[in-house]
Design an enzyme around this catalytic site. Structure first.
Site, mmCIF file in Angstrom:
data_model
loop_
_atom_site.group_PDB
_atom_site.id
_atom_site.type_symbol
_atom_site.label_atom_id
_atom_site.label_comp_id
_atom_site.label_asym_id
_atom_site.label_seq_id
_atom_site.Cartn_x
_atom_site.Cartn_y
_atom_site.Cartn_z
ATOM 1 N N LYS A 1 -6.752 5.716 5.185
ATOM 2 C CA LYS A 1 -7.369 4.469 5.682
ATOM 3 C C LYS A 1 -8.137 4.753 6.969
ATOM 4 O O LYS A 1 -9.252 4.269 7.169
ATOM 5 C CB LYS A 1 -6.309 3.398 5.951
ATOM 6 C CG LYS A 1 -5.600 2.981 4.696
ATOM 7 C CD LYS A 1 -4.495 1.995 4.956
ATOM 8 C CE LYS A 1 -3.482 2.030 3.836
ATOM 9 N NZ LYS A 1 -4.013 2.125 2.487
ATOM 10 N N GLY B 1 -1.500 -2.035 -1.616
ATOM 11 C CA GLY B 1 -0.459 -2.301 -2.606
ATOM 12 C C GLY B 1 0.349 -3.553 -2.319
ATOM 13 O O GLY B 1 0.660 -4.329 -3.229
ATOM 14 N N ASN B 2 0.673 -3.760 -1.038
ATOM 15 C CA ASN B 2 1.525 -4.905 -0.680
ATOM 16 C C ASN B 2 0.926 -6.237 -1.076
ATOM 17 O O ASN B 2 1.654 -7.204 -1.305
ATOM 18 C CB ASN B 2 1.740 -4.941 0.838
ATOM 19 C CG ASN B 2 2.594 -3.806 1.286
ATOM 20 O OD1 ASN B 2 3.433 -3.329 0.536
ATOM 21 N ND2 ASN B 2 2.364 -3.341 2.498
ATOM 22 N N LYS C 1 -2.264 12.553 -5.098
ATOM 23 C CA LYS C 1 -2.251 11.084 -5.102
ATOM 24 C C LYS C 1 -0.960 10.551 -5.712
ATOM 25 O O LYS C 1 -0.721 10.694 -6.919
ATOM 26 C CB LYS C 1 -3.457 10.593 -5.909
ATOM 27 C CG LYS C 1 -3.518 9.109 -6.114
ATOM 28 C CD LYS C 1 -4.010 8.403 -4.884
ATOM 29 C CE LYS C 1 -3.714 6.932 -4.905
ATOM 30 N NZ LYS C 1 -3.642 6.351 -3.576
ATOM 31 N N LYS D 1 -8.370 4.587 -3.299
ATOM 32 C CA LYS D 1 -9.170 3.361 -3.177
ATOM 33 C C LYS D 1 -9.761 3.189 -1.766
ATOM 34 O O LYS D 1 -10.779 2.523 -1.608
ATOM 35 C CB LYS D 1 -8.381 2.131 -3.597
ATOM 36 C CG LYS D 1 -7.274 1.719 -2.665
ATOM 37 C CD LYS D 1 -7.593 0.472 -1.895
ATOM 38 C CE LYS D 1 -6.502 0.044 -0.948
ATOM 39 N NZ LYS D 1 -5.485 0.933 -0.491
HETATM 40 N N1 LIG Z 1 0.275 5.424 12.639
HETATM 41 C C1 LIG Z 1 0.578 4.431 11.796
HETATM 42 N N2 LIG Z 1 0.330 3.144 12.148
HETATM 43 C C2 LIG Z 1 0.650 2.130 11.314
HETATM 44 N N3 LIG Z 1 1.198 2.304 10.089
HETATM 45 C C3 LIG Z 1 1.446 3.573 9.673
HETATM 46 C C4 LIG Z 1 1.145 4.681 10.511
HETATM 47 N N4 LIG Z 1 1.491 5.823 9.829
HETATM 48 C C5 LIG Z 1 1.978 5.430 8.653
HETATM 49 N N5 LIG Z 1 1.963 4.065 8.537
HETATM 50 C C6 LIG Z 1 2.441 3.356 7.331
HETATM 51 O O1 LIG Z 1 1.368 3.348 6.401
HETATM 52 C C7 LIG Z 1 1.472 2.144 5.622
HETATM 53 C C8 LIG Z 1 0.155 1.904 4.893
HETATM 54 O O2 LIG Z 1 0.041 2.825 3.818
HETATM 55 P P1 LIG Z 1 0.353 2.403 2.299
HETATM 56 O O3 LIG Z 1 1.566 1.501 2.260
HETATM 57 O O4 LIG Z 1 0.385 3.662 1.511
HETATM 58 O O5 LIG Z 1 -0.959 1.610 1.975
HETATM 59 P P2 LIG Z 1 -1.381 0.469 0.931
HETATM 60 O O6 LIG Z 1 -1.240 -0.814 1.717
HETATM 61 O O7 LIG Z 1 -2.810 0.812 0.618
HETATM 62 O O8 LIG Z 1 -0.460 0.557 -0.247
HETATM 63 C C9 LIG Z 1 1.836 1.103 6.661
HETATM 64 O O9 LIG Z 1 2.381 -0.046 6.084
HETATM 65 C C10 LIG Z 1 2.856 1.886 7.512
HETATM 66 O O10 LIG Z 1 4.147 1.744 6.976
HETATM 67 N N1 LIG Z 2 -6.159 4.134 -6.283
HETATM 68 C C1 LIG Z 2 -5.446 3.923 -5.129
HETATM 69 O O1 LIG Z 2 -5.722 4.517 -4.076
HETATM 70 O O2 LIG Z 2 -4.414 3.009 -5.239
HETATM 71 P P1 LIG Z 2 -3.312 2.668 -4.130
HETATM 72 O O3 LIG Z 2 -4.057 2.282 -2.876
HETATM 73 O O4 LIG Z 2 -2.528 1.506 -4.704
HETATM 74 O O5 LIG Z 2 -2.489 3.897 -3.933
#
Ligand SMILES: Nc1ncnc2c1ncn2[C@@H]1O[C@H](COP(=O)(O)OP(=O)(O)O)[C@@H](O)[C@H]1O
Ligand SMILES: NC(=O)OP(=O)(O)O
Length: 313
Positions: free
Chosen positions: A275, A12-13, A129, A213
């Site tokens: 992930k 997302g970021n 989700k 995803k």
């Molecule tokens: N054990 C961990 N090590 C590193 N990051 C973690 C951990 N547990 C949770 N996180 C958090 O999970 C985030 C990633 O998930 P998310 O922001 O939902 O993913 P996306 O980048 O797909 O949107 C990281 O930026 C961090 O803040």
């Molecule tokens: N579809 C899906 O997993 O999207 P995000 O990673 O943005 O949550």
């Protein structure tokens, strides 16, 4: 080493931070593209997947707000397809421009991808989700009283609407995607986890869900026999004891070590856990390949010196 087949999943970021306007997301992807083209410049074949959680939730809100006989709200399968189309277009545009700046003559294509799910997947009754914007607990509870929507607390970041998220079973357009990759095109596919469909007697029907995803991109990487599966997110490394005084980053880890950390609940469900699960599955099923979790900003260091959390069998 060049000429590897690399599947990169954008978190997302890399697309949406605080500003949900189309222009802000295009601007974010312009920066993202500048990092990604370094892989192409390095001679690697690049296949990109991306999230859509914030975008599909926002589009759903727009649909609900406009809902009327003349302008009915669409179901989630169509909304996922719409976000695959819009984010795919933003990526095509940003990557094509970044390639132009480097005088690299390659075309970028995005494929609206249908992903088959199991109609009996428990995820259809156990909604998990998170999509769309974050709310306070009070706002989320008020929303739940007004409608049949479910909201949950999302990894300490606020409350979000949750929808069904069945596991990907098969990618319908995989042969078309392979052909594009083998012909040297940069491909965007499986965006937003792909459009969820069920398959009965050879017929496909869209269903109300958003596929994770990270799992869909693992399936894509496996089907393409990728050399590397990179999950880009908000952190350079995965940590044990994350956000605690003694947090330690994981550099090179084995599948067995990662499974041990899962059993210790080291990774937050709904954020880092999918992930880690997706990269473990890829490393486990594709011996000799590497699965990586890192940030966009760390991508160059990953290529140059192997920085980031690298999971191997
Ligand atoms: N054990 C961990 N090590 C590193 N990051 C973690 C951990 N547990 C949770 N996180 C958090 O999970 C985030 C990633 O998930 P998310 O922001 O939902 O993913 P996306 O980048 O797909 O949107 C990281 O930026 C961090 O803040
Ligand atoms: N579809 C899906 O997993 O999207 P995000 O990673 O943005 O949550």
């Amino acid at each position: 080493m060049a000429n590897r087949k690399i599947v990169v999943a954008l978190g997302g970021n890399a697309i949406l931070s605080d500003n949900p306007t189309a222009q802000a997301q295009k601007d974010a992807l312009k920066q993202t593209a500048e990092f990604l083209v370094k892989l192409i410049q390095n001679g690697d074949d690049l296949i990109i997947t991306h999230g859509n959680g914030p975008q599909v939730g926002n589009l759903l809100l727009q649909n609900i707000a406009a809902d009327s006989e003349k302008n009915p709200a669409f179901e989630l399968d169509s909304l996922v397809a719409m976000t695959e189309g819009s984010i795919g277009y933003w990526l095509q545009n940003a990557l094509q421009n970044a390639l132009h700046d480097l005088n690299i003559d390659k075309s970028v294509a995005s494929v609206v991808t249908q992903v088959v799910v199991d109609k009996n997947d428990q995820a259809f009754t156990n909604l998990s989700k998170p999509i769309g914007p974050f709310y306070s607990e009070e706002e989320a509870k008020a929303e739940m009283e007004k409608s049949d929507a479910t909201f949950v607390e999302d990894a300490g970041r606020g409350w979000r609407k949750v929808v069904a998220s069945p596991k990907p079973v098969a990618i319908k357009e995989i042969e078309a995607i392979k052909t594009l990759v083998e012909s040297g095109h940069v491909v965007v596919a499986g965006g937003g986890g792909g459009v969820p469909v069920i398959e009965e007697d050879g017929k496909l029907t869209g269903v109300e869900a958003v596929i994770d995803k990270d799992f869909a991109s693992q399936k894509l990487a496996a089907d393409l026999d990728a050399d590397m599966f990179i999950v880009l997110t908000g952190v350079d490394y995965v940590y044990v004891n994350f956000n605690k005084a003694d947090q330690t980053r994981l550099e090179k880890v084995t599948v067995e070590e990662m499974k041990e950390y899962i059993s210790q609940d080291q990774f937050a469900p709904g954020s880092m856990l999918p992930k880690v699960e997706a990269t473990i599955k890829f490393a486990e099923e594709n011996p000799g390949s590497e699965a990586v979790i890192t940030s966009l900003e760390n991508l160059e260091q990953l290529i140059e010196s192997g920085a980031g959390t690298i999971i191997t069998k």
